[in-house]
Write a protein that holds these residues in place. Structure first.
Motif, short mmCIF file in Angstrom:
data_model
loop_
_atom_site.label_atom_id
_atom_site.label_comp_id
_atom_site.label_asym_id
_atom_site.label_seq_id
_atom_site.Cartn_x
_atom_site.Cartn_y
_atom_site.Cartn_z
N UNK A 1 -13.16 39.70 41.85
CA UNK A 1 -13.57 38.85 40.73
C UNK A 1 -13.21 37.40 41.04
N UNK A 2 -14.15 36.47 40.87
CA UNK A 2 -13.91 35.06 41.14
C UNK A 2 -12.92 34.49 40.14
N UNK A 3 -12.09 33.58 40.62
CA UNK A 3 -11.13 32.92 39.74
C UNK A 3 -11.84 31.98 38.79
N UNK A 4 -11.31 31.85 37.58
CA UNK A 4 -11.78 30.83 36.66
C UNK A 4 -11.43 29.47 37.24
N UNK A 5 -12.31 28.49 37.02
CA UNK A 5 -12.11 27.14 37.55
C UNK A 5 -11.91 26.16 36.40
N UNK A 6 -10.87 25.34 36.52
CA UNK A 6 -10.54 24.39 35.46
C UNK A 6 -10.34 23.00 36.05
N UNK A 7 -10.92 21.99 35.41
CA UNK A 7 -10.70 20.59 35.77
C UNK A 7 -9.66 20.01 34.82
N UNK A 8 -8.61 19.41 35.39
CA UNK A 8 -7.57 18.77 34.59
C UNK A 8 -7.52 17.29 34.97
N UNK A 9 -7.92 16.42 34.04
CA UNK A 9 -7.83 14.98 34.31
C UNK A 9 -6.44 14.49 33.91
N UNK A 10 -6.02 13.39 34.55
CA UNK A 10 -4.64 12.94 34.35
C UNK A 10 -3.66 13.89 35.02
N UNK A 11 -4.11 14.57 36.08
CA UNK A 11 -3.34 15.64 36.69
C UNK A 11 -2.05 15.18 37.35
N UNK A 12 -1.99 13.92 37.76
CA UNK A 12 -0.78 13.41 38.41
C UNK A 12 0.19 12.79 37.41
N UNK A 13 -0.13 12.88 36.14
CA UNK A 13 0.77 12.38 35.10
C UNK A 13 1.83 13.40 34.74
N UNK A 14 2.70 13.01 33.84
CA UNK A 14 3.80 13.87 33.39
C UNK A 14 3.27 15.20 32.83
N UNK A 15 2.51 15.13 31.77
CA UNK A 15 2.03 16.36 31.13
C UNK A 15 0.95 17.04 31.96
N UNK A 16 0.05 16.25 32.55
CA UNK A 16 -1.03 16.82 33.34
C UNK A 16 -0.53 17.66 34.50
N UNK A 17 0.55 17.21 35.16
CA UNK A 17 1.07 17.96 36.30
C UNK A 17 1.66 19.29 35.87
N UNK A 18 2.30 19.31 34.71
CA UNK A 18 2.83 20.58 34.20
C UNK A 18 1.69 21.53 33.81
N UNK A 19 0.60 20.98 33.32
CA UNK A 19 -0.56 21.82 33.00
C UNK A 19 -1.17 22.41 34.27
N UNK A 20 -1.20 21.64 35.35
CA UNK A 20 -1.68 22.18 36.63
C UNK A 20 -0.85 23.39 37.03
N UNK A 21 0.47 23.26 36.92
CA UNK A 21 1.36 24.38 37.25
C UNK A 21 1.04 25.61 36.41
N UNK A 22 0.85 25.38 35.12
CA UNK A 22 0.64 26.51 34.21
C UNK A 22 -0.65 27.25 34.51
N UNK A 23 -1.72 26.51 34.75
CA UNK A 23 -3.01 27.18 34.93
C UNK A 23 -3.14 27.82 36.31
N UNK A 24 -2.44 27.31 37.30
CA UNK A 24 -2.34 28.02 38.57
C UNK A 24 -1.58 29.33 38.36
N UNK A 25 -0.50 29.26 37.61
CA UNK A 25 0.27 30.46 37.30
C UNK A 25 -0.57 31.49 36.55
N UNK A 26 -1.53 31.01 35.75
CA UNK A 26 -2.41 31.92 35.00
C UNK A 26 -3.53 32.49 35.88
#
Length: 330
Positions: A1-26
């Motif tokens: 099954x293909x992975x879901x793909x998500x675009x996160x803007x502001x990814x290198x910011x404080x909150x954006x970087x934590x969101x990147x971590x979370x969605x990779x973990x998911x």
């Protein structure tokens, strides 16, 4: 099954970087996007070799093109501290207006669900306390903070327009003061400002008489609320924040105790339009998302302090050196 793909803007910011971590973990494939005006590649350096992450250096106020499918978009690209949006007001307005328009268009083209990051600042200097989602706010569109406040209010409006007119699957998170590791030390927000002053042995600066209040939400709690909102089915704004309220003066005293410093608290004039009270009513988040904060401020602040204390010494004394002047002409 293909992975879901998500675009996160502001990814290198404080909150954006934590969101990147979370969605990779998911288990998702994360495309991080940032123009690095206020973000830092240091925040995502640990992801650069991850096969489920790619980074795109791009400004969302220009056309955004992502090859292939997209399932989700998180729009978190925006200056988020007064020191930033007062220095780059035009870019702040553009990312809230043009950037949001571009990403809504991308989401429509890809048939992707989009969550936009709004803010408690849409309430301005509130006349209702605590603030609930039905309150329309008390904002000055021509005041110095209006560039941020109105950019976010427009963001909400155009997002709902796309939902109603194009039937786009949208979410709106109204984010209250969030803190934790990866905050920028010299970004002017309360927590890094106080901790930075304490670590440098400086007096802690409180604006006004310190009676104004804030409600601080630890980043892990914030990310969990955002995740639940994205995965839910509610299209209107939802407050995501911690309802535990504290005055700035009392918080400064907490910082002195936390850091074991012996600095004095000094007072300076209150900036124009600075909100006097800030506390979210999270009844909606509790009911719709079954979410509420779990991390006590004492624990969250200890983690945050340890992060700042471990930074290189030169970071403590480095001013925010970005050349805003040239960018501000664009």
């Amino acid at each position: 099954m293909d992975k879901k793909r998500i675009l996160i803007t502001g990814a290198a910011g404080f909150l954006g970087s934590h969101l990147c971590d979370r969605f990779i973990k998911e288990g998702m494939y994360v495309i991080g996007m940032d123009n690095l005006i206020t973000g830092s590649l240091n925040n995502i350096e640990h992801l650069r070799s991850n096969v489920d992450f790619e980074f795109r250096h791009h400004d969302v106020t220009t056309f955004v093109d992502i090859p292939g499918t997209l399932d989700y978009v998180l729009h978190f690209a925006s200056p988020a501290s007064p020191i930033d949006y007062l220095k780059i007001p035009i870019q702040t307005l553009k990312v809230g207006a043009i950037g949001t328009h571009n990403l809504l268009g991308l989401s429509k083209d890809k048939n992707a669900r989009i969550l936009v990051a709004s803010t408690s600042e849409v309430y301005g200097d509130p006349l209702v306390h605590p603030q609930n989602e039905e309150y329309y706010g008390n904002v000055s569109p021509v005041g110095p903070r209006g560039v941020y406040d109105e950019a976010k209010r427009f963001m909400e409006s155009i997002t709902m327009a796309y939902h109603r007119f194009h039937d786009l699957d949208t979410r709106i998170a109204r984010i209250f003061n969030t803190y934790g590791p990866r905050m920028r030390l010299n970004d002017g927000r309360v927590i890094p400002a106080f901790i930075g002053q304490a670590l440098r042995g400086e007096d802690l600066t409180v604006f006004g008489d310190g009676s104004q209040t804030r409600s601080f939400c630890y980043v892990d709690d914030q990310v969990e609320g955002i995740y639940r909102l994205l995965m839910g089915d509610y299209h209107y704004p939802v407050n995501i924040g911690n309802p535990t309220e504290i005055s700035i003066k009392d918080f400064a005293e907490e910082i002195v105790k936390l850091t074991g410093s012996h600095q004095k608290i000094v007072y300076k004039p209150l900036p124009k339009d600075d909100p006097q009270q800030r506390r979210p009513d999270i009844s909606k988040a509790k009911e719709i998302l079954q979410w509420e904060p779990k991390v006590d401020r004492e624990i969250g602040m200890q983690r945050t302090y340890e992060y700042f204390k471990a930074l290189p010494t030169d970071e403590l004394y480095k001013k925010d050196h970005r050349d805003f002047a040239d960018r501000n002409k664009k």
